[in-house]
Design a protein around this motif. Structure first.
Motif, mmCIF file in Angstrom:
data_model
loop_
_atom_site.group_PDB
_atom_site.id
_atom_site.type_symbol
_atom_site.label_atom_id
_atom_site.label_comp_id
_atom_site.label_asym_id
_atom_site.label_seq_id
_atom_site.Cartn_x
_atom_site.Cartn_y
_atom_site.Cartn_z
ATOM 1 N N GLU A 243 71.221 -13.932 91.712
ATOM 2 C CA GLU A 243 69.986 -13.793 91.282
ATOM 3 C C GLU A 243 69.013 -14.280 91.146
ATOM 4 O OE1 GLU A 243 69.484 -9.389 90.103
ATOM 5 O OE2 GLU A 243 71.322 -8.544 90.970
ATOM 6 N N PRO A 244 68.199 -15.193 90.863
ATOM 7 C CA PRO A 244 67.183 -15.600 90.401
ATOM 8 C C PRO A 244 66.710 -15.221 89.248
ATOM 9 C CG PRO A 244 66.352 -15.967 93.109
ATOM 10 C CD PRO A 244 67.317 -14.518 92.511
ATOM 11 N N GLU A 245 66.015 -13.998 88.767
ATOM 12 C CA GLU A 245 66.046 -13.373 87.353
ATOM 13 C C GLU A 245 67.101 -13.538 86.704
ATOM 14 O OE1 GLU A 245 65.780 -12.120 90.009
ATOM 15 O OE2 GLU A 245 64.026 -11.701 90.549
ATOM 16 N N LYS A 246 68.699 -14.000 86.977
ATOM 17 C CA LYS A 246 69.541 -13.966 85.828
ATOM 18 C C LYS A 246 69.773 -15.510 85.469
ATOM 19 C CE LYS A 246 71.272 -9.344 86.418
ATOM 20 N NZ LYS A 246 72.584 -9.140 86.934
ATOM 21 N N VAL A 247 69.495 -16.425 86.590
ATOM 22 C CA VAL A 247 69.279 -17.968 86.228
ATOM 23 C C VAL A 247 68.375 -17.972 85.435
ATOM 24 C CG1 VAL A 247 69.111 -20.642 87.200
ATOM 25 C CG2 VAL A 247 69.908 -18.193 88.484
ATOM 26 N N LYS A 248 67.441 -17.074 85.351
ATOM 27 C CA LYS A 248 66.654 -17.714 84.457
ATOM 28 C C LYS A 248 67.086 -17.139 83.090
ATOM 29 C CE LYS A 248 61.752 -18.671 82.823
ATOM 30 N NZ LYS A 248 61.798 -17.826 81.878
ATOM 31 N N ILE A 249 67.475 -15.825 83.012
ATOM 32 C CA ILE A 249 67.974 -15.912 81.573
ATOM 33 C C ILE A 249 68.820 -16.696 81.232
ATOM 34 C CG2 ILE A 249 69.482 -14.232 80.575
ATOM 35 C CD1 ILE A 249 68.653 -11.894 83.076
ATOM 36 N N LEU A 250 69.960 -17.175 82.567
ATOM 37 C CA LEU A 250 71.287 -18.557 81.945
ATOM 38 C C LEU A 250 70.439 -19.603 81.088
ATOM 39 C CD1 LEU A 250 73.691 -19.661 81.589
ATOM 40 C CD2 LEU A 250 73.524 -20.394 84.251
ATOM 41 N N VAL A 251 69.430 -20.196 81.816
ATOM 42 C CA VAL A 251 68.174 -20.563 81.249
ATOM 43 C C VAL A 251 68.278 -20.623 80.112
ATOM 44 C CG1 VAL A 251 66.594 -22.500 82.038
ATOM 45 C CG2 VAL A 251 67.866 -21.777 83.629
ATOM 46 N N ASP A 252 66.893 -20.036 79.782
ATOM 47 C CA ASP A 252 66.778 -19.935 78.540
ATOM 48 C C ASP A 252 67.122 -19.814 77.130
ATOM 49 O OD1 ASP A 252 64.047 -19.772 79.855
ATOM 50 O OD2 ASP A 252 63.694 -17.488 79.510
ATOM 51 N N ALA A 253 68.757 -19.247 77.613
ATOM 52 C CA ALA A 253 69.519 -19.355 76.658
ATOM 53 C C ALA A 253 70.321 -20.391 75.731
ATOM 54 C CB ALA A 253 70.479 -17.856 77.391
ATOM 55 N N VAL A 254 70.305 -21.047 76.757
ATOM 56 C CA VAL A 254 71.286 -22.399 77.260
ATOM 57 C C VAL A 254 70.004 -23.112 75.743
ATOM 58 C CG1 VAL A 254 71.755 -24.853 77.320
ATOM 59 C CG2 VAL A 254 72.303 -22.269 78.992
ATOM 60 N N HIS A 255 68.574 -22.843 76.596
ATOM 61 C CA HIS A 255 67.974 -23.915 75.527
ATOM 62 C C HIS A 255 67.557 -23.291 74.013
ATOM 63 C CE1 HIS A 255 65.608 -25.169 79.599
ATOM 64 N NE2 HIS A 255 66.777 -26.772 78.845
ATOM 65 N N ARG A 256 67.365 -22.028 73.857
ATOM 66 C CA ARG A 256 67.134 -21.729 72.836
ATOM 67 C C ARG A 256 68.535 -21.670 71.765
ATOM 68 N NH1 ARG A 256 66.624 -16.402 74.872
ATOM 69 N NH2 ARG A 256 68.607 -15.058 75.268
ATOM 70 N N HIS A 257 69.815 -21.778 72.283
ATOM 71 C CA HIS A 257 70.373 -22.098 71.937
ATOM 72 C C HIS A 257 70.768 -23.233 70.448
ATOM 73 C CE1 HIS A 257 74.554 -22.760 70.618
ATOM 74 N NE2 HIS A 257 75.357 -21.520 70.688
ATOM 75 N N ARG A 258 71.045 -22.690 69.685
ATOM 76 C CA ARG A 258 71.516 -23.753 68.565
ATOM 77 C C ARG A 258 72.705 -23.753 67.614
ATOM 78 N NH1 ARG A 258 67.852 -25.219 71.192
ATOM 79 N NH2 ARG A 258 65.888 -26.085 70.557
ATOM 80 N N HIS A 259 73.052 -24.578 67.474
ATOM 81 C CA HIS A 259 74.771 -24.450 66.696
ATOM 82 C C HIS A 259 74.356 -23.668 65.421
ATOM 83 C CE1 HIS A 259 77.089 -25.881 69.819
ATOM 84 N NE2 HIS A 259 76.439 -26.075 69.823
ATOM 85 N N ALA A 260 75.089 -23.759 64.578
ATOM 86 C CA ALA A 260 75.402 -22.532 63.195
ATOM 87 C C ALA A 260 75.472 -24.459 62.891
ATOM 88 C CB ALA A 260 76.368 -21.622 62.959
#
Length: 352
Positions: free
Chosen positions: A334-351
């Motif tokens: 589902e495109p909405e699930k792809v949007k969730i993935l893209v946003d999650a990757v871009h906002r991730h910051r390593h501790a």
């Protein structure tokens, strides 16, 4: 080659520090997008869509209009090369790609020649140039080809196969004929990728979809050796910038160290490979790309974010990671699930 405004992917492929992990997705323009299905319906057939530069440009840009991806990838098909060799590519519903004239006859194999990309593949080069213009310097454009071995699988079988019996029979009974096919196909792929680079591709990927089904010895002889030959023949500099090369062997995790020495800048990983272990094994020789299980996109929002973070944390706060799926997006995503993935990757910051 003009540096795109968002050059995060290019920097990651050079193993330089980036503000976040760049992301693109294999098969990001495809049947999971309703707008793609509408364009394909308008085209009338998949091959017509591939061979119309304006329509190929349209569908290439569609996922970037939905998601803040860090690269576009040319919309085409790996089988355009054997089609240009005269094997007669066609598609049938429910069966996938087929060739009218598979390579089973020794005389036909001896007569096989590499096509001039400026001839029967001109429509691909026109699409590359049109997409580069349409991107207007926003993100890099990725070109691609199938690996010589993967193309040979389809060329000998005449299409997909559960066991590639004809190809493997040739490999053991007449390896000289298979080497002949691979030599010509390697020359064709080299010329094809060079033509894509000349037309505007800023990164190229070699898809070795079927190399992972080989034994270790056969993989080195029939797949890796010919990918190395292709890479050695590529023109890697364009306007003072290096054109990175990514190699992706599905099922190739057991040969990572050898793949990392083939001349590529990055190695793609399928989801069956531990990315933390892969990074330890290859060190700083290459960047790594991957490697979320595509089926994670069938999960809940929490599951998608959790699995994306699992991949990112496993790679760790090191340069040289391009986030991707471990294979192409399912048409049932589902495109909405792809949007969730893209946003999650871009906002991730390593501790740290």
């Amino acid at each position: 080659m003009t540096r795109p405004r968002n050059d995060t992917l290019l920097r990651a492929l050079r193993r330089e520090p980036t503000e976040y992990t760049p992301l693109w997705l294999m098969r990001q323009a495809g049947r999971y997008l309703p707008e793609y299905c509408a364009t394909r319906s308008r085209a009338g057939s998949f091959l017509t869509l591939c061979k119309n530069p304006a329509l190929a440009c349209e569908v290439t840009l569609q996922p970037l209009e939905r998601f803040p991806l860090d690269a576009a990838i040319l919309f085409s098909d790996i089988l355009t090369v054997p089609d240009a060799m005269g094997l007669g590519l066609y598609f049938t519903d429910g069966e996938g790609p087929r060739f009218e004239r598979p390579l089973r006859d020794e005389a036909a194999i001896r007569a096989l020649t590499a096509p001039d990309p400026d001839g029967p593949l001109r429509y691909v080069l026109d699409a590359v140039a049109e997409i580069r213009r349409a991107l207007s310097g926003s993100v890099p454009l990725i070109g691609f080809s199938g690996s010589p071995f993967t193309l040979a699988c389809y060329m000998v079988e005449g299409g997909g196969s559960p066991d590639f019996r004809h190809l493997k029979t040739m490999m053991f009974a007449r390896p000289d004929l298979l080497h002949r096919i691979l030599e010509v196909t390697a020359d064709a792929v080299s010329a094809y990728l060079n033509a894509q680079i000349s037309a505007g591709a800023q990164v190229v990927q070699i898809f070795d979809t079927w190399g992972g089904m080989l034994s270790p010895h056969a993989y080195r002889e029939f797949s890796l050796a010919y990918m190395s030959r292709v890479i050695a023949a590529l023109r890697r500099e364009q306007d003072g910038e290096r054109v990175p090369v990514i190699v992706f062997t599905k099922g190739g995790g057991q040969w990572l160290e050898e793949i990392a020495l083939c001349g590529a800048d990055a190695v793609g990983l399928d989801w069956m490979t531990d990315i933390a272990d892969a990074r330890r094994r290859v060190g700083d020789r290459v960047a790594l790309q991957g490697n979320l299980d595509p089926s994670a996109l069938f999960g809940s929002e929490d599951a998608i974010v959790r699995e994306a973070n699992r991949v990112l944390d496993a790679f760790g706060p090191h340069p040289g990671h391009v986030f991707n799926l471990g294979h192409g997006i399912s048409r049932h995503s589902e495109p909405e699930k792809v949007k969730i993935l893209v946003d999650a990757v871009h906002r991730h910051r390593h501790a740290l």
